[in-house]
Design an enzyme around this catalytic site. Sequence first.
Site, PDB file in Angstrom:
ATOM      1  N   ASP A 156       1.165  -1.315   0.309  1.00 49.16           N
ATOM      2  CA  ASP A 156      -0.280  -0.018  -0.310  1.00 49.16           C
ATOM      3  C   ASP A 156       0.821   1.342  -0.001  1.00 49.16           C
ATOM      4  O   ASP A 156       0.753   2.637   0.433  1.00 49.16           O
ATOM      5  CB  ASP A 156      -1.132  -0.225   1.121  1.00 49.16           C
ATOM      6  CG  ASP A 156      -1.637  -1.618   0.690  1.00 49.16           C
ATOM      7  OD1 ASP A 156      -2.288  -1.702   0.262  1.00 49.16           O
ATOM      8  OD2 ASP A 156      -2.542  -1.602   2.062  1.00 49.16           O
ATOM      9  N   LYS A 176       2.282   1.808  -5.071  1.00 51.73           N
ATOM     10  CA  LYS A 176       2.284   1.339  -6.469  1.00 51.73           C
ATOM     11  C   LYS A 176       1.807   1.381  -7.712  1.00 51.73           C
ATOM     12  O   LYS A 176       2.520   1.906  -8.743  1.00 51.73           O
ATOM     13  CB  LYS A 176       2.652   0.033  -6.265  1.00 51.73           C
ATOM     14  CG  LYS A 176       3.838  -0.259  -4.968  1.00 51.73           C
ATOM     15  CD  LYS A 176       3.478  -2.041  -4.815  1.00 51.73           C
ATOM     16  CE  LYS A 176       2.243  -2.913  -4.064  1.00 51.73           C
ATOM     17  NZ  LYS A 176       2.380  -1.876  -2.667  1.00 51.73           N
ATOM     18  N   GLY A 229      -4.449  -4.655  -3.845  1.00 47.57           N
ATOM     19  CA  GLY A 229      -5.683  -3.415  -3.731  1.00 47.57           C
ATOM     20  C   GLY A 229      -4.560  -2.059  -4.057  1.00 47.57           C
ATOM     21  O   GLY A 229      -3.931  -1.591  -3.297  1.00 47.57           O
ATOM     22  N   HIS A 230      -4.520  -1.528  -5.463  1.00 47.76           N
ATOM     23  CA  HIS A 230      -4.020  -0.630  -5.915  1.00 47.76           C
ATOM     24  C   HIS A 230      -5.030   0.195  -6.543  1.00 47.76           C
ATOM     25  O   HIS A 230      -5.567   0.237  -7.589  1.00 47.76           O
ATOM     26  CB  HIS A 230      -3.343  -1.315  -7.724  1.00 47.76           C
ATOM     27  CG  HIS A 230      -1.882  -2.314  -7.510  1.00 47.76           C
ATOM     28  ND1 HIS A 230      -0.945  -2.695  -7.726  1.00 47.76           N
ATOM     29  CD2 HIS A 230      -1.794  -2.377  -5.362  1.00 47.76           C
ATOM     30  CE1 HIS A 230      -0.595  -3.259  -7.263  1.00 47.76           C
ATOM     31  NE2 HIS A 230      -0.905  -3.878  -5.443  1.00 47.76           N
ATOM     32  N   THR A 231      -4.540   1.656  -5.985  1.00 48.43           N
ATOM     33  CA  THR A 231      -5.602   2.285  -6.264  1.00 48.43           C
ATOM     34  C   THR A 231      -5.331   3.664  -7.576  1.00 48.43           C
ATOM     35  O   THR A 231      -4.002   4.016  -7.344  1.00 48.43           O
ATOM     36  CB  THR A 231      -5.922   3.683  -5.201  1.00 48.43           C
ATOM     37  OG1 THR A 231      -6.417   3.056  -4.401  1.00 48.43           O
ATOM     38  CG2 THR A 231      -6.944   4.217  -4.981  1.00 48.43           C
ATOM     39  N   GLN A 290       1.997  -6.524  -3.244  1.00 52.12           N
ATOM     40  CA  GLN A 290       2.631  -6.230  -1.829  1.00 52.12           C
ATOM     41  C   GLN A 290       4.313  -5.404  -1.164  1.00 52.12           C
ATOM     42  O   GLN A 290       3.842  -4.607  -2.230  1.00 52.12           O
ATOM     43  CB  GLN A 290       2.569  -7.832  -1.279  1.00 52.12           C
ATOM     44  CG  GLN A 290       0.885  -8.809  -1.143  1.00 52.12           C
ATOM     45  CD  GLN A 290       0.987  -9.136  -2.846  1.00 52.12           C
ATOM     46  OE1 GLN A 290       1.097  -9.826  -3.181  1.00 52.12           O
ATOM     47  NE2 GLN A 290      -0.994  -8.359  -2.391  1.00 52.12           N
ATOM     48  N   VAL A 311      -8.459  -0.940  -0.070  1.00 52.54           N
ATOM     49  CA  VAL A 311      -8.890  -1.083  -0.470  1.00 52.54           C
ATOM     50  C   VAL A 311      -9.127  -1.873  -1.321  1.00 52.54           C
ATOM     51  O   VAL A 311     -10.759  -2.391  -2.039  1.00 52.54           O
ATOM     52  CB  VAL A 311      -7.434  -0.779  -1.773  1.00 52.54           C
ATOM     53  CG1 VAL A 311      -8.451  -0.948  -2.899  1.00 52.54           C
ATOM     54  CG2 VAL A 311      -6.774   0.174  -1.777  1.00 52.54           C
ATOM     55  N   ASP A 343       2.600  14.783   1.569  1.00 53.99           N
ATOM     56  CA  ASP A 343       1.929  15.532   1.864  1.00 53.99           C
ATOM     57  C   ASP A 343       0.961  15.832   3.049  1.00 53.99           C
ATOM     58  O   ASP A 343       0.222  16.155   3.813  1.00 53.99           O
ATOM     59  CB  ASP A 343       0.542  15.789   1.081  1.00 53.99           C
ATOM     60  CG  ASP A 343       0.150  14.596   0.434  1.00 53.99           C
ATOM     61  OD1 ASP A 343       0.711  13.575  -0.017  1.00 53.99           O
ATOM     62  OD2 ASP A 343      -1.211  14.240   0.331  1.00 53.99           O
ATOM     63  N   GLY A 380       0.001  13.884  -3.711  1.00 53.90           N
ATOM     64  CA  GLY A 380      -1.105  13.906  -3.705  1.00 53.90           C
ATOM     65  C   GLY A 380      -1.595  12.734  -4.356  1.00 53.90           C
ATOM     66  O   GLY A 380      -0.689  11.779  -5.208  1.00 53.90           O
TER      67      GLY A 380
HETATM   68  P1  GDP Z   1      -0.549   0.176  -3.440  1.00 48.82           P
HETATM   69  O1  GDP Z   1      -1.437  -1.158  -2.927  1.00 48.82           O
HETATM   70  O2  GDP Z   1       0.334   0.481  -3.254  1.00 48.82           O
HETATM   71  O3  GDP Z   1      -1.350   0.444  -5.394  1.00 48.82           O
HETATM   72  O4  GDP Z   1      -1.459   1.351  -2.706  1.00 48.82           O
HETATM   73  P2  GDP Z   1      -2.836   1.894  -2.597  1.00 48.82           P
HETATM   74  O5  GDP Z   1      -3.254   2.187  -3.382  1.00 48.82           O
HETATM   75  O6  GDP Z   1      -3.058   0.534  -1.193  1.00 48.82           O
HETATM   76  O7  GDP Z   1      -2.912   2.837  -1.195  1.00 48.82           O
HETATM   77  C1  GDP Z   1      -2.043   4.465  -1.566  1.00 48.82           C
HETATM   78  C2  GDP Z   1      -3.043   5.241  -1.725  1.00 48.82           C
HETATM   79  O8  GDP Z   1      -2.337   6.694  -1.148  1.00 48.82           O
HETATM   80  C3  GDP Z   1      -4.155   5.603  -2.346  1.00 48.82           C
HETATM   81  O9  GDP Z   1      -5.433   5.652  -1.751  1.00 48.82           O
HETATM   82  C4  GDP Z   1      -3.272   6.381  -3.514  1.00 48.82           C
HETATM   83  O10 GDP Z   1      -4.377   7.280  -4.458  1.00 48.82           O
HETATM   84  C5  GDP Z   1      -2.880   7.422  -2.539  1.00 48.82           C
HETATM   85  N1  GDP Z   1      -1.593   7.612  -3.112  1.00 48.82           N
HETATM   86  C6  GDP Z   1      -0.229   7.645  -3.685  1.00 48.82           C
HETATM   87  N2  GDP Z   1       0.172   8.474  -3.789  1.00 48.82           N
HETATM   88  C7  GDP Z   1      -0.062   8.977  -3.019  1.00 48.82           C
HETATM   89  C8  GDP Z   1       0.901  10.474  -2.663  1.00 48.82           C
HETATM   90  O11 GDP Z   1       1.433  10.308  -2.581  1.00 48.82           O
HETATM   91  N3  GDP Z   1      -0.072  11.538  -1.517  1.00 48.82           N
HETATM   92  C9  GDP Z   1      -1.568  10.888  -1.157  1.00 48.82           C
HETATM   93  N4  GDP Z   1      -1.748  11.822  -0.224  1.00 48.82           N
HETATM   94  N5  GDP Z   1      -1.873  10.332  -1.575  1.00 48.82           N
HETATM   95  C10 GDP Z   1      -1.213   9.353  -2.531  1.00 48.82           C
HETATM   96  P1  IMO Z   2      -0.592  -4.106  -2.424  1.00 46.73           P
HETATM   97  O1  IMO Z   2      -0.408  -4.664  -3.636  1.00 46.73           O
HETATM   98  C1  IMO Z   2      -1.138  -4.792   1.774  1.00 46.73           C
HETATM   99  C2  IMO Z   2      -1.266  -9.111   3.556  1.00 46.73           C
HETATM  100  C3  IMO Z   2      -2.589  -9.139   4.431  1.00 46.73           C
HETATM  101  C4  IMO Z   2      -1.476 -10.104   5.236  1.00 46.73           C
HETATM  102  C5  IMO Z   2      -1.145 -10.969   4.967  1.00 46.73           C
HETATM  103  C6  IMO Z   2      -0.934 -12.164   4.202  1.00 46.73           C
HETATM  104  O2  IMO Z   2      -2.320  -3.123  -1.991  1.00 46.73           O
HETATM  105  O3  IMO Z   2       0.204  -3.572  -1.448  1.00 46.73           O
HETATM  106  P2  IMO Z   2      -2.428 -12.922   2.220  1.00 46.73           P
HETATM  107  O4  IMO Z   2      -4.126 -12.534   1.936  1.00 46.73           O
HETATM  108  O5  IMO Z   2      -1.108 -12.617   0.896  1.00 46.73           O
HETATM  109  O6  IMO Z   2      -2.311 -14.326   2.487  1.00 46.73           O
HETATM  110  O7  IMO Z   2      -2.233 -12.139   3.705  1.00 46.73           O
HETATM  111  O8  IMO Z   2      -0.360 -10.064   3.492  1.00 46.73           O
HETATM  112  N1  IMO Z   2      -2.222  -8.652   2.268  1.00 46.73           N
HETATM  113  C7  IMO Z   2      -1.531  -6.937   1.984  1.00 46.73           C
HETATM  114  N2  IMO Z   2      -0.685  -6.103   2.562  1.00 46.73           N
HETATM  115  N3  IMO Z   2      -1.233  -4.266   0.512  1.00 46.73           N
HETATM  116  C8  IMO Z   2      -1.423  -6.025   0.130  1.00 46.73           C
HETATM  117  O9  IMO Z   2      -1.240  -6.068  -1.159  1.00 46.73           O
HETATM  118  C9  IMO Z   2      -1.382  -7.085   0.930  1.00 46.73           C
HETATM  119  N4  IMO Z   2      -1.789  -8.171   0.429  1.00 46.73           N
HETATM  120  C10 IMO Z   2      -1.422  -8.691   1.290  1.00 46.73           C
HETATM  121  O10 IMO Z   2      -3.449  -7.972   5.433  1.00 46.73           O
HETATM  122  O11 IMO Z   2      -1.188  -9.462   6.521  1.00 46.73           O
HETATM  123 MG    MG Z   3      -2.901  -1.188  -2.055  1.00 49.65          MG
END
Ligand code: GDP
Ligand code: IMO
Ligand code: MG
Length: 427
Positions: A13, A16, A40-42, A223, A298, A332, A414
Amino acid sequence: MPALVLLGAQWGDEGKGKATDLLGGSVDYVVRYQGGNNAGHTVVVGDQKYALHLLPSGILSPGCVPVIGNGVVVDPAVLLSELSGLEERGVDTSKLLISGNAHLITPYHTTMDKVTERFLGKRRIGTTGRGIGPTYADKINRVGIRVQDLFDESILTQKVEAALDQKNQILAKLYNRRAIAVEQVVEELLGYADALRGYVCDTTLLLNDALDQDKVVLFEGGQGTLLDVDHGTYPFVTSSNPTAGGACTGAGVGPTRIDRVIGILKAYTTRVGAGPFPTELFDEDGEKLRTIGGERGVTTGRDRRCGWFDAVIARYATRVNGLTDFFLTKLDVLTGWESIPVCVAYEIDGRRVTELPYNQTDFHHAKPVYEMLPGWSEDISGAKEFSDLPKNAQAYVKALEEMSGAPVSAIGVGPGRDETIQINSFL
Ligand code: GDP
Ligand code: IMO
Ligand code: MG
């Protein structure tokens, strides 16, 4: 021309999805190489927000070919619903390619994931319940079902039988659950075959040919480094290799082809699920990071655990991934603190330690040693250049860079595509 790996440097999270999307317009292929719909990639494009689980974030960039590599575990029901969800929103998904060697998550894998977690009780990992661990376990156990098996009913039936023979014993005798019928699973899986057939190909051949033709290939990790089954905080990890080496095995390209490895690094730290987290905060600062940073999962909607930046972890990520660059995200979110603690070392049973301890018990005992850095109060979300940042924000980035062992080449201010300060080009 370059092959780049983009991966999480912490516990997932890190942003990415946003970073991949930012590069999507300049790359020919975006490849997921491990994990599944636990991710969960936003991605935020203008006023539109997308949450991608299984599909590579490059699917949102016209001109980019999204690829699901052999190292990914695919839940076909989730894949088809994600595809139709995007199509309804006008996204062209027709270019998607899926490796025939990727393993399938079946209903019995999600069942096993949930019952084993329940059985573990307080020792549970806190998985996403998506069947990830049991599917990788079957792959390694050589009783997995692959995408290509969908197209041969006889082989599919034999393989599901072999897998369920053993699992039904476990479900019934150990977990007191009803056995799962082979025919029911086979029928469900066969129901996906026609919809998926057109996407399936030899992605290893395709990607190596693309690299031979000087195409740009981006490998998008799911991850993060500390969730890696080999290099993470085992057993509180996922069941795949999000680290850079995973891109090679999970896509079938040799290490000699990778030019750049970009670590996505949040300006503070978060973690979802159980396991050690030395800089975790249980006070109002943790709550403030969670609220301002929108730190809610996400995939599962769980609150993320929040804490200060940990330079020991960042340095470790540089080491085990051979990082060439960092993309520092969510700077930010730190606006408004008078001073910001950064963990520079751990104290473990009276000793000061500056490298990640490889011993699990030591890591569980690690207490953060903080250095205080001065904060800033100015809104930085409109900053376009490094020099637009307040002096203290610049100093925070420079300090993190110094401690983490690789240059910070981009900074997120952001969630939007354009809310990024690019310092060094990635291509
Ligand atoms: P990922 O799993 O690595 O793709 O990350 P997630 O999407 O799970 O979580 C990252 C969150 O931070 C999402 O809601 C993005 O829209 C948000 N985000 C990413 N980069 C930035 C940033 O530079 N600033 C802020 N405020 N939000 C960001
Ligand atoms: P992204 O790609 C954050 C965590 C779970 C749990 C452990 C094992 O969005 O960064 P699993 O279901 O994979 O066997 O769970 O890994 N986990 C994540 N934590 N971001 C993720 O993906 C994750 N995918 C799995 O919460 O602790
Ligand atoms: Mg994520």
